[in-house]
Design a protein around this motif. Structure first.
Motif, mmCIF file in Angstrom:
data_model
loop_
_atom_site.group_PDB
_atom_site.id
_atom_site.type_symbol
_atom_site.label_atom_id
_atom_site.label_comp_id
_atom_site.label_asym_id
_atom_site.label_seq_id
_atom_site.Cartn_x
_atom_site.Cartn_y
_atom_site.Cartn_z
ATOM 1 N N HIS A 125 10.210 -1.664 -10.047
ATOM 2 C CA HIS A 125 10.138 -2.649 -11.134
ATOM 3 C C HIS A 125 11.251 -3.682 -11.082
ATOM 4 C CE1 HIS A 125 13.526 -1.428 -13.724
ATOM 5 N NE2 HIS A 125 13.119 -2.316 -14.617
ATOM 6 N N TRP A 126 12.339 -3.406 -10.345
ATOM 7 C CA TRP A 126 13.413 -4.399 -10.265
ATOM 8 C C TRP A 126 12.945 -5.686 -9.593
ATOM 9 C CZ3 TRP A 126 16.890 -3.206 -13.524
ATOM 10 C CH2 TRP A 126 17.386 -1.896 -13.676
ATOM 11 N N ASP A 127 12.001 -5.605 -8.695
ATOM 12 C CA ASP A 127 11.506 -6.776 -7.949
ATOM 13 C C ASP A 127 10.102 -7.092 -8.446
ATOM 14 O OD1 ASP A 127 10.348 -8.505 -6.104
ATOM 15 O OD2 ASP A 127 11.287 -7.562 -4.370
ATOM 16 N N LYS A 128 9.966 -8.181 -9.182
ATOM 17 C CA LYS A 128 8.681 -8.484 -9.820
ATOM 18 C C LYS A 128 7.600 -8.810 -8.793
ATOM 19 C CE LYS A 128 10.325 -7.887 -13.899
ATOM 20 N NZ LYS A 128 10.885 -6.520 -13.943
ATOM 21 N N GLN A 129 7.958 -9.409 -7.660
ATOM 22 C CA GLN A 129 6.941 -9.679 -6.651
ATOM 23 C C GLN A 129 6.493 -8.389 -5.981
ATOM 24 O OE1 GLN A 129 7.376 -13.116 -4.194
ATOM 25 N NE2 GLN A 129 6.286 -12.230 -2.474
ATOM 26 N N ARG A 130 7.423 -7.521 -5.702
ATOM 27 C CA ARG A 130 7.076 -6.210 -5.154
ATOM 28 C C ARG A 130 6.168 -5.455 -6.125
ATOM 29 N NH1 ARG A 130 11.421 -1.410 -3.504
ATOM 30 N NH2 ARG A 130 9.852 0.100 -2.770
ATOM 31 N N LEU A 131 6.510 -5.497 -7.397
ATOM 32 C CA LEU A 131 5.693 -4.822 -8.411
ATOM 33 C C LEU A 131 4.288 -5.398 -8.461
ATOM 34 C CD1 LEU A 131 5.318 -2.939 -10.863
ATOM 35 C CD2 LEU A 131 6.344 -4.747 -12.277
ATOM 36 N N HIS A 132 4.185 -6.731 -8.435
ATOM 37 C CA HIS A 132 2.871 -7.372 -8.483
ATOM 38 C C HIS A 132 2.011 -6.934 -7.306
ATOM 39 C CE1 HIS A 132 -0.225 -10.487 -8.629
ATOM 40 N NE2 HIS A 132 0.074 -10.759 -7.380
ATOM 41 N N GLN A 133 2.586 -6.898 -6.115
ATOM 42 C CA GLN A 133 1.814 -6.511 -4.946
ATOM 43 C C GLN A 133 1.443 -5.037 -4.986
ATOM 44 O OE1 GLN A 133 3.035 -7.893 -1.146
ATOM 45 N NE2 GLN A 133 3.783 -9.856 -1.896
ATOM 46 N N CYS A 134 2.337 -4.200 -5.488
ATOM 47 C CA CYS A 134 2.038 -2.781 -5.614
ATOM 48 C C CYS A 134 0.867 -2.557 -6.567
ATOM 49 C CB CYS A 134 3.281 -2.037 -6.112
ATOM 50 S SG CYS A 134 3.001 -0.294 -6.484
ATOM 51 N N TYR A 137 -2.662 -1.002 -5.527
ATOM 52 C CA TYR A 137 -3.174 0.200 -6.186
ATOM 53 C C TYR A 137 -4.606 -0.026 -6.672
ATOM 54 C CZ TYR A 137 -3.246 4.509 -8.803
ATOM 55 O OH TYR A 137 -3.590 5.768 -9.238
ATOM 56 N N LYS A 138 -4.831 -1.186 -7.264
ATOM 57 C CA LYS A 138 -6.189 -1.498 -7.752
ATOM 58 C C LYS A 138 -7.176 -1.550 -6.585
ATOM 59 C CE LYS A 138 -9.232 -2.963 -10.832
ATOM 60 N NZ LYS A 138 -8.985 -4.025 -11.788
ATOM 61 N N HIS A 139 -6.749 -2.100 -5.460
ATOM 62 C CA HIS A 139 -7.639 -2.234 -4.307
ATOM 63 C C HIS A 139 -7.991 -0.880 -3.710
ATOM 64 C CE1 HIS A 139 -9.376 -3.999 -0.650
ATOM 65 N NE2 HIS A 139 -8.742 -3.031 -0.008
ATOM 66 N N PHE A 140 -6.984 -0.028 -3.520
ATOM 67 C CA PHE A 140 -7.223 1.222 -2.798
ATOM 68 C C PHE A 140 -7.689 2.367 -3.691
ATOM 69 C CE2 PHE A 140 -4.427 -1.047 0.171
ATOM 70 C CZ PHE A 140 -5.158 -0.898 1.340
ATOM 71 N N TYR A 141 -7.302 2.338 -4.958
ATOM 72 C CA TYR A 141 -7.660 3.454 -5.846
ATOM 73 C C TYR A 141 -8.683 3.072 -6.915
ATOM 74 C CZ TYR A 141 -3.879 5.839 -3.494
ATOM 75 O OH TYR A 141 -3.075 6.408 -2.520
ATOM 76 N N LYS A 152 0.842 -1.207 0.000
ATOM 77 C CA LYS A 152 0.000 0.000 0.000
ATOM 78 C C LYS A 152 0.871 1.249 0.000
ATOM 79 C CE LYS A 152 -3.714 2.417 2.461
ATOM 80 N NZ LYS A 152 -3.031 3.739 2.416
ATOM 81 N N HIS A 153 1.960 1.219 0.742
ATOM 82 C CA HIS A 153 2.862 2.367 0.777
ATOM 83 C C HIS A 153 3.446 2.642 -0.599
ATOM 84 C CE1 HIS A 153 6.705 4.461 2.178
ATOM 85 N NE2 HIS A 153 5.709 5.276 2.472
ATOM 86 N N ASP A 154 3.875 1.598 -1.309
ATOM 87 C CA ASP A 154 4.356 1.777 -2.682
ATOM 88 C C ASP A 154 3.274 2.389 -3.566
ATOM 89 O OD1 ASP A 154 6.953 0.861 -2.338
ATOM 90 O OD2 ASP A 154 6.490 -1.198 -2.939
ATOM 91 N N ALA A 155 2.048 1.867 -3.459
ATOM 92 C CA ALA A 155 0.943 2.386 -4.265
ATOM 93 C C ALA A 155 0.678 3.852 -3.939
ATOM 94 C CB ALA A 155 -0.308 1.541 -4.036
ATOM 95 N N ASP A 156 0.713 4.197 -2.660
ATOM 96 C CA ASP A 156 0.473 5.581 -2.254
ATOM 97 C C ASP A 156 1.554 6.517 -2.791
ATOM 98 O OD1 ASP A 156 -1.810 4.851 -0.870
ATOM 99 O OD2 ASP A 156 -0.820 4.772 1.081
ATOM 100 N N LEU A 157 2.814 6.070 -2.771
ATOM 101 C CA LEU A 157 3.899 6.903 -3.278
ATOM 102 C C LEU A 157 3.737 7.165 -4.779
ATOM 103 C CD1 LEU A 157 7.010 5.429 -1.408
ATOM 104 C CD2 LEU A 157 5.902 7.630 -1.002
#
Length: 420
Positions: A371-380, A384-388, A343-348
């Motif tokens: 984008h360097w970490d594909k799992q981090r990107l997937h969760q972000c 983003y879809k969930h909160f926005y 959520k923090h990544d999405a907010d940023l």
């Protein structure tokens, strides 16, 4: 040829310098692994130590109920291993992430990719589409290898060629990718410090909530690159108490994520924070800074939950009422990241696009970093879809255009719209 989503490393694996940081074996709470990928990093697989809460992502790709990260299943520390006020912290250091050991590169032939990049920039005009396809999907070690191959095969510097053939935020994004995670972090820090004023968001993005191995790598590379210590540059650019907070961060003495969460220590930390803020007239700022800067994400989640029970209001609300300016922003950054990193990544990302006009430099920096970490990107993207309530790709399309848009979309694995 696209280098996006290449899958697992080649049979030969990746070549890298031997790291002084041995892989650690631990239990949840899992460490943050910025820029790492499952199977690529030097630590255990993502399922054991990964970006996000236990049991996988709380953000199902399609539908499902959002469940924020929770502290669960914490046990007693291993025999003889304690931390905080109950003894010495664990000695096992965090290993640096993928792309944070100088000399790492992919053990695969990147000659074809180097040739494609040369053809895209040779002669009259530039084939921007090929630049996006080749560079937009590479991981950190492939980028390191293609730079070497470009120099060896064509006797040219890839960064200089891209700089001369492109412009604007498109060039900014390509250069951030070509630098790779470590060099880009140092570049962003240096740019945030030099000149009049400090670009605080860049300093926060790069330094806060980072694992010790990455911070140590950043300090060493910064000194090598600019012949100045990061500590001295930060000291000269921040106000006194904020400088002390960042000195705590840069010292890289944060508890590793393998450190157990001990209820007694959590309660002691909560009481210290309460006595330093709401429980007195005036605020003992450095006590609060010391606790938040040196605890792991798992420990901070436990402190945040226990503080609400102790005080009746959130730790975030306490920080907002007792602090201000850059120090407030930095403390909130660390707390929000610990409570829910996706959520923090999405907010940023949303903050970089919200309001009148887009902060393109922040958007580029944050998308490339994630984008360097594909799992981090997937969760972000799922957060983003969930909160926005919309796809991150659609939001990016609405705030960018042209080759810049295509590069940002390639970084998050999304195609441009037909006809654009």
């Amino acid at each position: 040829m696209s280098y996006y989503n290449q899958g697992p490393p080649p049979p030969g694996g990746y070549q890298q310098n031997h790291s002084p940081y041995p892989p650690q074996q631990g239990h949840y709470p899992p460490p943050q692994q910025p820029y790492g990928q499952p199977g690529y990093n030097q630590g255990p697989p993502m399922g054991q130590q990964g970006y996000g809460p236990p049991g996988g992502s709380p953000y199902p790709p399609q539908g499902g109920q959002y469940q924020p990260p929770q502290n669960q299943g914490y046990g007693a520390p291993p025999p003889g291993q304690y931390y905080g006020g109950y003894g010495a912290p664990p000695s096992a250091p965090d290993p640096p992430s993928l792309g944070y050991v100088p000399g790492q590169h992919a053990n695969m032939d990147m000659g074809h990719a180097a040739d494609e990049l040369r053809r895209a920039m040779k002669g009259f005009g530039t084939d921007e589409k090929t630049l996006v396809q080749v560079l937009g999907g590479m991981d950190a070690l492939q980028v390191a290898s293609v730079k070497i191959a470009f120099q060896q095969r064509h006797h040219r510097d890839l960064m200089k060629d891209v700089h001369g053939e492109t412009s604007g935020h498109f060039r900014e994004g390509l250069e951030a990718i070509i630098r790779g995670p470590l060099d880009q972090d140092c570049h962003a820090l240096h740019e945030s410090i030099k000149g009049l004023g400090t670009k605080e968001s860049a300093m926060n993005d790069v330094l806060l909530s980072r694992k010790n191995g990455d911070l140590e790598a950043i300090k060493q590379h910064y000194h090598h690159k600019y012949h100045r210590s990061l500590e001295s540059d930060v000291q000269g650019d921040l106000s006194m108490k904020t400088e002390r907070l960042f000195n705590l961060v840069i010292s890289a003495h944060r508890n590793p994520e393998s450190t157990p969460v001990i209820p007694q220590q959590t309660q002691a930390d909560v009481e210290e924070i309460y006595r330093a803020t709401e429980g007195r007239t005036g605020t003992d700022q450095m006590t609060v800074c010391s606790i938040i800067a040196q605890r792991s994400d798992g420990q901070l989640r436990a402190i945040s939950q226990a503080y609400r029970q102790r005080s009746g209001r959130s730790l975030e609300a306490c920080i907002k009422s007792e602090f201000s300016g850059h120090m407030e922003d930095a403390l909130l950054f660390m707390i929000r990241h610990a409570e829910d990193p996706a959520k923090h990544d999405a907010d940023l990302l949303e903050n970089a696009m919200a309001g009148l006009g887009t902060n393109d430099s922040a958007l580029v920096r944050r998308i490339v970093m994630i984008h360097w970490d594909k799992q981090r990107l997937h969760q972000c993207k799922a957060a983003y879809k969930h909160f926005y309530k919309r796809d991150l790709a659609d939001r990016i399309r609405g705030e960018t255009s042209g080759d810049y848009e295509k590069l940002m979309l390639a970084c998050i694995g999304a195609p441009p719209l037909m006809g654009r």
